[in-house]
Structures are given as structure tokens and as C-alpha cells.
Design an enzyme around this catalytic site. Structure first.
Site, mmCIF file in Angstrom:
data_model
loop_
_atom_site.group_PDB
_atom_site.id
_atom_site.type_symbol
_atom_site.label_atom_id
_atom_site.label_comp_id
_atom_site.label_asym_id
_atom_site.label_seq_id
_atom_site.Cartn_x
_atom_site.Cartn_y
_atom_site.Cartn_z
ATOM 1 N N ASP A 128 5.636 4.489 1.726
ATOM 2 C CA ASP A 128 6.574 3.412 2.049
ATOM 3 C C ASP A 128 7.857 4.113 2.473
ATOM 4 O O ASP A 128 8.586 4.654 1.640
ATOM 5 C CB ASP A 128 6.788 2.543 0.806
ATOM 6 C CG ASP A 128 7.897 1.506 0.998
ATOM 7 O OD1 ASP A 128 8.532 1.486 2.065
ATOM 8 O OD2 ASP A 128 8.129 0.727 0.049
ATOM 9 N N TRP B 181 10.444 0.333 -6.201
ATOM 10 C CA TRP B 181 9.580 -0.066 -5.081
ATOM 11 C C TRP B 181 8.161 0.420 -5.265
ATOM 12 O O TRP B 181 7.207 -0.322 -4.989
ATOM 13 C CB TRP B 181 10.180 0.377 -3.741
ATOM 14 C CG TRP B 181 11.448 -0.360 -3.486
ATOM 15 C CD1 TRP B 181 12.707 0.134 -3.478
ATOM 16 C CD2 TRP B 181 11.589 -1.789 -3.289
ATOM 17 N NE1 TRP B 181 13.629 -0.870 -3.285
ATOM 18 C CE2 TRP B 181 12.968 -2.053 -3.162
ATOM 19 C CE3 TRP B 181 10.693 -2.852 -3.218
ATOM 20 C CZ2 TRP B 181 13.471 -3.341 -2.961
ATOM 21 C CZ3 TRP B 181 11.188 -4.146 -3.018
ATOM 22 C CH2 TRP B 181 12.560 -4.375 -2.892
ATOM 23 N N LYS C 287 16.723 -1.671 7.380
ATOM 24 C CA LYS C 287 17.641 -0.656 6.858
ATOM 25 C C LYS C 287 18.072 0.298 7.971
ATOM 26 O O LYS C 287 19.250 0.442 8.266
ATOM 27 C CB LYS C 287 16.991 0.106 5.703
ATOM 28 C CG LYS C 287 16.814 -0.790 4.479
ATOM 29 C CD LYS C 287 15.512 -0.567 3.814
ATOM 30 C CE LYS C 287 15.085 -1.686 2.899
ATOM 31 N NZ LYS C 287 16.106 -2.386 2.140
HETATM 32 C C1 LIG Z 1 11.573 1.110 -0.135
HETATM 33 C C2 LIG Z 1 11.410 -0.361 0.012
HETATM 34 N N1 LIG Z 1 10.181 -0.886 0.040
HETATM 35 C C3 LIG Z 1 9.993 -2.205 0.170
HETATM 36 C C4 LIG Z 1 11.048 -3.083 0.283
HETATM 37 C C5 LIG Z 1 10.788 -4.547 0.393
HETATM 38 O O1 LIG Z 1 10.983 -4.967 1.686
HETATM 39 P P1 LIG Z 1 10.944 -6.502 2.093
HETATM 40 O O2 LIG Z 1 12.041 -7.189 1.356
HETATM 41 O O3 LIG Z 1 11.160 -6.430 3.566
HETATM 42 O O4 LIG Z 1 9.613 -7.040 1.741
HETATM 43 C C6 LIG Z 1 12.347 -2.588 0.269
HETATM 44 C C7 LIG Z 1 13.489 -3.540 0.403
HETATM 45 O O5 LIG Z 1 14.597 -3.327 0.121
HETATM 46 C C8 LIG Z 1 12.533 -1.194 0.115
HETATM 47 O O6 LIG Z 1 13.758 -0.679 0.072
#
Ligand SMILES: Cc1ncc(COP(=O)(O)O)c(C=O)c1O
Length: 364
Positions: A176, A102, A200
Site C-alpha cells: 500500500d 493502515w 496525497k
Molecule cells: C496508507 C493509506 N492506506 C489507505 C488509506 C485509505 O484510503 P481511502 O480513504 O482512500 O480509502 C489511507 C488514507 O489516508 C492511507 O494513508
């Protein structure tokens, strides 16, 4: 006690059953209004009350100081990978700490808007460790420093946020916190901005939480879409455009459930107990393995492997038959992953540990 199977999905993930029951009971008529929440104007007094309660409850649960704005946005975590640099980068240098998929994605996206620099990376360890903050190469004059405080795929989590000032950087820290928000307290004295998708630990996909220090507002790049300019969103109480009303309502129900459980401090206590139970079993077994360094292990996402991977399909089929769902690991890592967010009771983790033991015995 849950009446449903235990769902270990990494997200969208299981929600507290009580929240789903309330939403079901209120689906056709919210509090005698004659309307379901999906059918209400976001500018009406009914939704206004839902929104204000949700915001106040989130502020209380996370002890968000008054000089931070709480925004409910759309686009999810990946959109924030663009929205953050559009708002905060000033098209300058941004430091990234790479600890898994991520944060890597965030740095790649930022390249469109600014000059990302890798301050530290755990790639060499296969993202099973966290780089020691003392070794980070922080840039002078960076617009901000970005890290992912819980890497959902690799299962690594910062147990404390870095003190950037002590490390010699004046830049605000951006985190994040998508996959561990509300599972533990946040030290806001170390944070400039936190963002997280809801799907989540908070509610359904579709709403993104952004908590941003007021002094960081008002510096968006000219190309930033108005609906993604944090200042515009903040000035309009997250209603510049139509917000994801139903997802905000569901998040609000989760916040009320969390308060009734004892808040974030109680969640953290339970999450520590759940993580200890699961990692404890995995570490004691020679049949399964978790490769993440102890100090870096996530309390929320536990990737693990069967040493003999030819047994993976049998493991997953047996788990499903026992009411243990969605244990397959992310395709980029393989193996298994148990996500044990706030809504997962310790009984669910115990049921998983019982299954791990039984499967191991049966295969011996
Ligand atoms: C830590 C983290 N950041 C970002 C995301 C991406 O999120 P989205 O799919 O809502 O854009 C996720 C998705 O699983 C994640 O676990």
C-alpha cells in the site's frame, strides 16, 4: 513561489499550484474542444488522449516494467483492502506485516476473504519502529505478503522493500503505497502489486492507482464484483465501468508537473532535504519530540508532539495565523503531524521550522 498558505494536510492534500492553475484555465474548455473534462465521454477521443498520456507518464515516472499493468480504479485504499484479497488470495493464507493503522486495517478486512497471518508486528513499540525482515515469520504457500510501505498516521516508512525470495518466501509482495507514491523510486523486482489512493501525492480523491504484475491477473474469487476484477479492469483499459475521469485528468497534470520538475529522482532528492530540515530541528529541540526510530522515519508524514500538550491549541492557532494549515495530528495518535508531500516546497518546511522556533521562544 506559492501565493497560498502552506497546507500540511495528510490527505486530501495540497496540490502543486501550477497544476491547479492549469486545471482552472482549462475548466470550461479543454484544448479547444468546447468541453470541460468533467463533461466528456470517457470513450471519446479527447478523454482517450488524456488517459493514454496519464498512463504513459506514470509508467515513465515510476519506471514500471512492461509486464505490469497500470489500472486506474475507484474505491480508494480501503476498498483495495478487500479488492486485493478478492483477486489475489485464492481464499488461502496471506501474511501481513503490521506497522501501523493502515496495515492493521488491511489485515482486518482481509479476514472476510482469506486467512490472514501476522508475520510481524511493531505494535509493542507503539508503531514507532519497523520489524526487521529477518525476524518475519512468513508462511509457506502464502498467496501474498502485504505491507504498508508508508504509514501515514504513525509516520513510519520502509526505506527499502524486503526481498521476499531471500527471506525464503515465493509469495508476491503487495504494498500500500498510498502516501508516498512518486516520492521515491519503486523496486519493481520485489513487488507483485502496489496500490494507492491519489489524494496525497497524486491528485484529488476518487482515483486509485493499481500497478499489478500480469501473471497475478485472472485468479479472482467468484464473489469478486466484475468492476473490481483486476483482469476485467485491465482487459478494458480501466474503462469497464466509467472511470473517475476528472481525477485521472488531475493526476495526469500532476504527472506532467513531476516530469517538468525532474521526475521521481529529483522529488526524492527534495524530499530527503525537506525531511532532514524538519527532523533536524525537532531532534535538536527539547520543546518538541518525534518518537519514531530514526531508521523508520517517514519522509512524507512527520508526527510530532509538544512536550507540554496544554499548549497545543495555542500552537495550532499561531500556525494558522502564519499561513501554516492543517497541522493537527491524527486523532488516534494526537499531537501534531506535518505531511510534506511532493507538492510541499522546501520553503514551506522552512516556514514551519521558523514557526516552531518562534513559538518555542515565545512560550519560554
Ligand atoms: C496508507 C493509506 N492506506 C489507505 C488509506 C485509505 O484510503 P481511502 O480513504 O482512500 O480509502 C489511507 C488514507 O489516508 C492511507 O494513508
Amino acid at each position: 513561489m506559492t501565493t497560498r498558505p502552506y497546507n500540511f494536510s495528510a490527505g486530501p492534500a495540497a496540490m502543486p499550484e501550477a497544476v491547479l492553475q492549469t486545471a482552472a484555465a482549462e475548466m470550461l474548455d479543454w484544448h479547444g474542444s468546447g468541453m470541460g473534462v468533467m463533461e466528456m465521454s470517457h470513450r471519446g477521443k479527447e478523454f482517450g488522449a488524456i488517459y493514454e498520456q496519464a498512463e504513459a507518464d506514470l509508467r515513465e515516472l515510476l519506471a514500471v516494467p512492461a509486464h505490469f499493468k497500470i489500472l486506474f480504479m475507484q474505491g480508494g485504499g480501503l476498498a483495495e483492502n478487500a479488492i486485493v484479497p478478492l483477486n489475489l488470495s485464492r481464499a488461502g493464507t496471506v501474511d501481513f506485516v503490521l506497522t501501523g493503522s493502515w496495515s492493521q486495517k488491511s489485515a482486518k478486512e482481509a479476514l472476510r476473504y482469506c486467512s490472514p497471518q501476522v508475520a510481524a508486528s511493531a505494535q509493542e513499540s507503539g508503531f514507532t519502529t519497523l520489524p526487521d525482515p529477518a525476524s518475519w515469520r512468513l508462511s509457506a504457500g502464502a498467496s501474498y505478503v502485504h505491507l504498508c510501505s508508508n504509514e501515514t498516521i504513525h509516520g513510519v516508512e520502509f526505506q527499502a522493500l524486503p526481498d521476499l525470495k531471500a527471506l525464503g518466501s515465493n509469495a508476491p509482495l503487495v504494498i500500500d503505497f498510498s502516501s508516498h507514491v512518486l516520492s521515491r523510486p519503486v523496486d519493481w523486482s520485489r513487488v507483485g502489486l502496489a496500490f494507492g489512493g491519489a489524494q496525497k501525492n497524486v491528485g484529488p480523491a476518487g482515483v486509485t492507482l493499481v500497478v499489478v504484475r500480469e501473471d497475478l491477473l485472472g485468479h479472482a474469487l467468484p464473489a469478486c464484483p466484475s468492476a473490481f476484477d483486476y483482469k476485467t479492469v485491465a482487459d478494458n483499459g480501466s474503462m469497464y465501468n466509467t472511470p473517475p475521469t476528472y481525477a485521472i485528468y488531475m493526476a495526469g497534470l500532476t504527472f506532467q508537473w513531476l516530469k517538468a520538475q525532474g521526475g521521481v529522482a529529483e522529488m526524492e532528492r527534495r524530499n530527503i532535504a525537506k525531511a532532514e530540515l524538519l527532523y533536524g530541528y525537532l531532534d535538536a529541540s527539547s520543546f518538541y519530540v518525534n518518537k519514531v526510530a530514526h531508521a523508520a522515519r517517514s519522509r512524507m508524514n512527520v508526527p510530532f508532539f509538544l512536550r507540554d500538550e496544554s499548549r497545543n491549541d495555542a500552537f495550532l492557532a499561531g500556525a494558522k495565523a502564519r499561513g501554516l494549515l492543517q497541522l493537527k495530528g491524527h486523532k488516534s495518535v494526537g499531537g501534531m503531524r506535518a505531511s510534506i508531500y511532493n507538492a510541499m516546497p522546501i520553503e514551506g518546511v522552512q516556514a514551519l521550522v521558523d514557526y516552531l522556533r518562534d513559538f518555542e521562544k515565545e512560550q519560554a
